[in-house]
Design an enzyme around this catalytic site. Sequence first.
Site, PDB file in Angstrom:
ATOM      1  N   GLY A 356      14.642  -2.310 -38.338  1.00 27.81           N
ATOM      2  CA  GLY A 356      13.668  -1.715 -37.485  1.00 27.81           C
ATOM      3  C   GLY A 356      14.586  -0.824 -36.562  1.00 27.81           C
ATOM      4  O   GLY A 356      15.883  -1.158 -36.299  1.00 27.81           O
ATOM      5  N   GLY A 358      14.167  -0.529 -32.270  1.00 23.44           N
ATOM      6  CA  GLY A 358      13.351  -0.818 -31.554  1.00 23.44           C
ATOM      7  C   GLY A 358      13.927  -0.205 -29.853  1.00 23.44           C
ATOM      8  O   GLY A 358      14.692   0.769 -30.033  1.00 23.44           O
ATOM      9  N   GLY A 359      13.352  -0.638 -28.783  1.00 24.28           N
ATOM     10  CA  GLY A 359      13.868   0.116 -27.880  1.00 24.28           C
ATOM     11  C   GLY A 359      15.305  -0.138 -27.359  1.00 24.28           C
ATOM     12  O   GLY A 359      15.785   0.693 -26.653  1.00 24.28           O
ATOM     13  N   ASP A 473      11.513  -8.725 -21.167  1.00 23.22           N
ATOM     14  CA  ASP A 473      10.631  -7.924 -22.013  1.00 23.22           C
ATOM     15  C   ASP A 473      10.051  -8.632 -23.180  1.00 23.22           C
ATOM     16  O   ASP A 473      10.294  -8.622 -24.188  1.00 23.22           O
ATOM     17  CB  ASP A 473      11.541  -6.757 -22.891  1.00 23.22           C
ATOM     18  CG  ASP A 473      11.338  -5.934 -23.651  1.00 23.22           C
ATOM     19  OD1 ASP A 473       9.917  -5.686 -23.319  1.00 23.22           O
ATOM     20  OD2 ASP A 473      11.834  -5.150 -24.299  1.00 23.22           O
TER      21      ASP A 473
END
Length: 669
Positions: A356, A358-359, A473
């Site tokens: 993935g 992500g941020g 987060d």
Amino acid sequence: MRFIVVLFIIGSFVFPTFAVDFLFNSFGTITNGTGLILINDARLESSVVRLNNDSNQFSFGRAYYPTKLTMKPGDNSTNITSFSTSFVFSVLPEIASSPGFGLCFVLTNFTSPPGALASQYFGLFTNATVPTVAPLLAVEFDTGRNPEFNDPDDNHIGIDLNNIESDETASAGYYSSSNGSFVPVNMKNGQNIHAWIDFDGINFEINVTVAPIGVSKPSRPTLNYKKPAIANYVSSEMYVGFSASKTNWIEAQRILAWSLSDTGVAREINTTNLPVFSLPSSSSLSAGAIAGIVIGCVVFVVICVSGWYLVWRKNNLKHQEEDEIEDWELEYWPHRFSYEELSQATNGFSENDLLGSGGFGRVYKGTLPNNTEIAVKCVNHDSKQGLKEFMAEISSMGRLQHKNLVQMRGWCRKGNELLLVYDFMPNGSLNTWIFDKPKKLLGWKQRRLVLADVAEGLNYLHHGWDQVVLHRDIKSGNILLDAEMRGRLGDFGLAKLYQQGEVPNTTRVVGTLGYLAPELATVSAPTSASDVYSFGVVILEVACGRRPIDMTAETDEEAVLIDWVREFYGQGRICEAADGRIKEEYEVEEMELILKLGLVCCHPDPQRRPSMKEVVAVLVGEEAAATPKELLGELAGGDGNFDDNGGEPGGHSGGSFREEEPLQPQLPV
Ligand SMILES: *[C@@H]1O[C@H](CO)[C@@H](O)[C@H](O)[C@H]1NC(C)=O
Ligand SMILES: *[C@@H]1O[C@H](CO)[C@@H](O)[C@H](O)[C@H]1NC(C)=O
Ligand SMILES: *[C@@H]1O[C@H](CO)[C@@H](O)[C@H](O)[C@H]1NC(C)=O
Ligand SMILES: *[C@@H]1O[C@H](CO)[C@@H](O)[C@H](O)[C@H]1NC(C)=O
Ligand SMILES: *[C@@H]1O[C@H](CO)[C@@H](O)[C@H](O)[C@H]1NC(C)=O
Ligand SMILES: *[C@@H]1O[C@H](CO)[C@@H](O)[C@H](O)[C@H]1NC(C)=O
Ligand SMILES: *[C@@H]1O[C@H](CO)[C@@H](O)[C@H](O)[C@H]1NC(C)=O
Ligand SMILES: *[C@@H]1O[C@H](CO)[C@@H](O)[C@H](O)[C@H]1NC(C)=O
Ligand SMILES: *[C@@H]1O[C@H](CO)[C@@H](O)[C@H](O)[C@H]1NC(C)=O
Ligand SMILES: *[C@@H]1O[C@H](CO)[C@@H](O)[C@H](O)[C@H]1NC(C)=O
Ligand SMILES: *[C@@H]1O[C@H](CO)[C@@H](O)[C@H](O)[C@H]1NC(C)=O
Ligand SMILES: *[C@@H]1O[C@H](CO)[C@@H](O)[C@H](O)[C@H]1NC(C)=O
């Protein structure tokens, strides 16, 4: 002069050949062919044999004693000569963590064995998968771990019978003569290592011992090898010497002293004044005179030409050093992976292994040579200074260990990219089990367990350590499920990286929209209460099966999960907010409790949110049932003043409790 070469030439009655007995306490000024035969890149460097040339990628070198040893009277005989040898070597990699190579002590019929390869083959063996019986026998002092050759570790000795794959290995170290315990010896830090090899041809036995300089020969060998197969790898006359090779990684393999005798015990090496090799502490300066001239020139040029040269040079140097490992990096972390290692583990960061992005960057799945599965997170940062501060912090986080945290295994830096290595979590992140695929829908019991797990993990971060560690987060995407489907919190602390180095007037709020506590919009300093808020959102998400911000919703009220749940709560039918897909699985009281817990955690006033300790008590402890009652009663009751004190960045409402909708103090527990 420490240059002592003694060669006894004694006519033997047993074999019509010469006996060999020599001692090089230093290699002095020997030339090729007189004291040693030097092959390929091997050379003499201030009285020491250096086997490789750093500037050649696939460098290898060998050094032999010029007279062959008579190993047996005829090729078909099994009467093998015994000998004893002792030598001092040093293996100094340029980068401590680079994959090492080491060196071999070798007995061979040819100075250049056919098919010999450099790199991890010691410049001695072939890559033939079916090794043949040939007169080549080596004792390897291996400083790299090649799983393909079944190496046990990156610091071992082994017996190689014409085969890179050792027939027997032992970790480097020695058995203390005084107490018998095993003392490991690091052969790859440049220290001088004293090695002894006793070759017993009558009993087909080889004993190998290594110890640091200063330790007298231990009585018990490190490796004791005894197999008649030895006879197959010995020819009537053989060269004896050393061989080593390398690839991209620079490693200096040196032989400092050597003695051998095939008529008795090898003579003792005087180790008192041997040179010692270590990396120069300052990488920018090299040997004295040259450095002086270079600096002199630079100063001259700077004075004569202009100031900008200095700036240019500094920048230029900085650029060159970008990928070199700096001192501070080595101080951190138990394990620093090499970039190659991680590249190999992830098939060169192939798209197929992308889990993935992500941020904080992309995440790849990888497999270490020992089949351990890992997740590699690539984090980019524009400033190295920021990375450095972050590393200090995150390395202390390496010490954080909890069953409900995703364990960090190590790291690697390349330029401004930081690669963080975590345990691989086979069942992915929590959000995929709640939103994405209905067929993978997580049942209520498991959701409850995961919530409790994560609460425990977060409680550990907040209260289980000498200082409060904020996650910053928390979201369902950062909650991962392990093989047992238990929840683990990932990515803790990572958000901090993105708060450093910011201009004070533009302090960036870090986190994920929908999970951010409202006070972050104004106060901006994250606290444990803002973590609790985010966790509250996760609780509601899990219980309601809805995303924190539902883009498909028609009205704003419906779009924001917290507002939506509060709406139901205000109407006294909070359970209608629960996930309809798991309607049969939960008890109403329990669902109510969980939803209220979620709401309380999302209280607009940070002071009134529970601590993670209290949240854990609600989610885990049945015996602690009194706590939730008090907790929720007190917080939910109070003066009932739930002003919406601000929206989240992005304009979404963080809370919309109004005084006309007070929480009920009584609880259904
Ligand atoms: C040393 O001598 C051998 C022959 O005795 C030769 O094969 C080898 O290339 C020489 N090495 C060097 C470095 O000149
Ligand atoms: C190493 O090899 C390079 C080129 O292959 C050569 O120019 C250099 O002289 C060698 N260095 C030593 C110390 O032999
Ligand atoms: C050694 O043995 C091989 C067969 O095993 C034979 O052909 C050869 O003649 C023998 N050599 C000597 C010197 O006896
Ligand atoms: C090998 O050694 C044994 C005694 O150790 C001796 O009897 C025999 O003749 C030797 N064989 C050869 C071929 O030298
Ligand atoms: C060893 O090398 C010599 C030549 O140097 C050769 O005649 C002999 O056959 C070789 N022995 C073996 C077993 O390969
Ligand atoms: C062995 O190495 C050679 C040369 O590097 C290469 O061409 C060959 O494919 C390799 N063989 C195996 C079995 O790896
Ligand atoms: C045994 O002796 C060695 C030094 O010879 C020492 O380093 C080691 O700690 C000792 N071990 C024990 C268990 O006493
Ligand atoms: C090798 O070590 C074993 C075990 O310590 C010992 O019995 C044997 O005598 C040793 N052999 C030689 C040649 O040193
Ligand atoms: C070893 O060498 C040093 C000088 O290099 C000398 O002072 C010392 O006596 C020597 N030791 C032995 C045992 O020969
Ligand atoms: C696999 O290797 C990694 C790093 O080299 C190490 O941390 C881990 O403990 C190893 N796992 C096993 C099962 O040996
Ligand atoms: C979770 O992962 C493990 C290991 O890959 C697997 O055996 C198990 O079936 C998975 N659980 C579910 C519910 O898919
Ligand atoms: C922040 O301060 C810098 C000067 O330090 C200024 O250029 C910039 O416009 C300011 N940014 C904001 C958002 O006020």
